[in-house]
Design an enzyme around this catalytic site. Structure first.
Site: not given
Lengths: 264, 402
Positions: B95, B117, B384
């Site tokens: 991210k 969010e 990830s």
């Protein structure tokens, strides 16, 4: 000409603004929604917006969210929206549906426009459909000869304002401020500015919505706009009332007071 | 920075075939236009590219390494399995790639407040981190249900100085957090940037967020070539909104010999109706400003998604994935909760790496594919995120005393 367009000709000739009331279909229940709309009309509301309750209403504040959630929990869908529309339109009150885009897309743009026309509806307000994505919808509303109403905002630039308002018929929905639906204590000057800018590019009537809840606010907006839209204030009365009977009385009173406000 | 693929060419309005575009209140158009313009300028500005590159080297920890996992691979038909270690990035997942890119853009646009969010909390933590680094005010919307599932990440965000707003509407998960963030944005758009965390939402988010994550695939492609002398047979990644997947897929789009496989959250199984496998089990529609596949009913109402992984628990998916699926360039398969947890456990015990439960979906996909293809196959997995945030959920799943 749709009943909605005829209404604006009439109110213009009477030198006043039209009063437009909003309620989601199926709120508080299917029949009580129709009863509340009758009370609004008895009090002096000129035209009705019937909301298609949607699971993800990003333009709506807490009052309409709660109403939509209640309505959805009772199974409100396209069928109930169209039958509510028909019940209102059959009494001679100009009526439109306000809906986020996905329920239309799911139903099929052509089918949706056809069933609006079949129910006697004047048109549809689409708060999250951008003109860039509107091609299938444009064709559908033209075929059915119903009104297509887009929303413009204070942040909309002049060049874009011309483009969006050119797509509108019936009226142009001017969002009074940057924000979501709900009642607010005072009106903002941004609405007057926006309506002024719309007048530069379009002859279509302009109605102002978002945050209007009192007679004084309605009166102020009526000085420069062709229509005043009130939604959350009616819904809040129904939410707050102890009984439906009390709610209907208060809705009728508010409508009466707002109707006085829109007369200049 | 962006190299256009010949397979997918989005148009100027952000369409991928019939998907993408903008379905938003008119109030947001001006902000989206400004953002598009700022991004178009920034992405070809050598100073912007150099600044982001510097941050990635000195702050994120890029390039992230690749790790070959032979003991895990024994459970995957003996195929050669290589992990792209995005879990080793600062904040623990991919991210940060997107967040730093957008935060630099925010500075460039002169805005002082960001909203975000978050589902699992990974994007929220990354956003809070970037806000702290760059001196921005940060508000994170998080479904109330998720604040309970991911309490550790809530605390992390607060430690980083962000305000976390629990969202109590609707299903109280990621979908509703996005609704609330969009309402905030409509109201405060002049001062605020919505730092969207995935490749969904209105244009330019799907293309911009993808571009910021392409670095994963660009690095991994070169690393695998260097290690093995050839391209992998398949690239696998988990797909919720789809940001880590598109980041690793995109630089391989023109390598037609490389299969691209997205693993969606199958929850309790597609047939149960309790899942978050949007492409495998959804239909085309519009949600949160973009047209893509959506979990919806016959009235176009969004249906609640279900997954053991908060980060995949979303009833929509990025529009580029929808298009890649339709044209057959990428494949999307569901992995249910139990399968993901089986892979989770195996990765912990065979390699000493605790994956995020999101990532475990991709690991299971590789186990299945490895067994099909056998020892000659090379599989690249986007690892990830790390599993620290999921320790609580996993301990409960495996019945460990806490």
């Amino acid at each position: 000409m749709t009943p909605l367009s005829a209404l604006f000709e009439k109110t213009r000739s009477e030198n006043r603004a039209a009063l437009i009331g909003y309620l989601p279909a199926g709120f508080p229940s299917k029949q009580e929604c129709i009863d509340a709309i009758s009370a609004m009309v008895e009090g002096g509301v000129d035209a009705i917006e019937i909301g298609f309750p949607y699971s993800d209403p990003v333009m709506d504040g807490p009052i309409i969210q709660a109403a939509a959630e209640l309505s959805l929990s009772q199974g409100t869908g396209a069928k109930e929206v169209f039958s509510t529309l028909e019940a209102v339109a059959s009494t001679g009150t100009p009526a439109v549906v306000m809906t986020y885009w996905n329920p239309i897309e799911r139903y099929g743009a052509q089918n949706f426009a056809r069933d609006i026309a079949k129910a006697g509806g004047s048109g549809v307000i689409t708060p999250d459909l951008t003109v860039e994505e509107a091609t299938p919808w444009r064709e559908a509303v033209q075929k059915e000869e119903i009104n297509s109403i887009f929303v413009v905002a204070p942040s909309t630039k002049d060049e874009r304002l011309a483009k969006v308002t050119a797509e509108c018929s019936g009226f142009i929905y001017a969002a009074s401020l940057m924000g979501v639906t709900g009642t607010r204590t005072s009106d903002s000057t941004s609405a007057r500015d926006l309506v002024g800018r719309v007048r530069q590019v379009s002859q279509t009537p302009v109605a102002v919505g978002l945050g209007v809840s009192t007679r004084d606010q309605a009166h102020e907006v009526a000085q420069y706009a062709d229509g005043v839209i009130v939604g959350s204030a009616f819904i809040r009365l129904l939410q707050e009332s102890q009984s439906m009977g009390e709610g209907l009385i208060r809705v009728r009173e508010l409508a009466k007071s707002l109707a006085e406000g829109v007369r200049r | 920075m962006t190299m256009k693929s010949t397979v997918v060419q989005e148009d100027i309005l952000g369409h991928f075939g019939p998907y993408g575009g903008r379905f938003v209140p008119e109030a947001l158009i001006e902000a989206l236009d400004s953002l598009t313009l700022a991004y178009e300028e920034a992405k070809v500005d050598p100073a912007f590219i150099a600044e982001l590159d510097y941050l990635h080297k000195t702050y994120t920890g890029r390039p992230s390494i690749i790790t070959e996992v032979p003991r895990f691979a024994e459970h995957a038909g003996g195929a050669r399995i290589i992990l792209k270690r995005e879990d080793l990035n600062h904040t623990g997942s991919h991210k940060i790639n997107n967040v730093l890119g957008q935060a630099l853009l925010v500075k460039r646009m002169g805005k002082k407040r960001i909203i975000a969010e978050t589902g699992a909390g990974q994007h929220g933590v990354a956003s809070a981190t970037a806000a702290a680094l760059m001196g921005l005010e940060c508000v994170v919307y998080m479904g109330e249900e998720d604040t309970k599932r991911q309490a550790l990440n809530v605390a992390r965000m607060k430690l980083l100085g962000a305000q976390v707003v629990p969202v109590t509407q609707g299903s109280k998960t990621l979908k509703d957090a996005i609704n609330e963030a969009m309402r905030d944005w409509v109201t405060n758009v002049e001062t605020t940037h919505y730092l969207l965390g995935t490749v969904a939402g209105p244009h330019p988010f799907p293309t911009m967020v993808r571009d910021f994550h392409r670095i994963i695939g660009v690095e991994a492609r070169a690393q695998v070539l260097e290690l093995t002398g050839k391209l992998p047979d398949a690239v696998l990644a988990c797909v919720g909104g789809g940001s880590n997947a598109i980041g690793i897929f995109h630089p391989f789009l023109d390598d037609l010999s490389v299969r691209l496989i997205g693993l969606e959250a199958g929850g309790s199984g597609i047939a149960s109706g309790k899942h978050a496998a949007t492409i495998s089990g959804g239909t085309p529609g519009v949600l949160h400003g973009t047209r893509s596949y959506v979990l919806q009913d016959e009235n176009g109402q969004t249906v609640e998604s279900h997954s053991i992984s908060a980060g995949l628990d979303y009833p929509g998916v990025g529009p580029e994935h929808a298009y890649l699926s339709d044209i057959g360039r990428a494949e999307y398969q569901p992995v249910n909760d139990d399968q993901a947890m089986e892979a989770f456990s195996l990765m912990c015990k065979t390699e000493g790496i605790i994956p995020a439960i999101e990532t475990a979906h991709a690991l299971y996909g590789a186990m299945k594919l490895g067994r099909e293809l056998g020892p000659d196959a090379t599989l690249l997995i986007n690892f990830s995120g790390r599993g620290d945030k999921d320790v609580d959920t996993a301990a409960r799943y495996f019945g460990l005393p806490l």
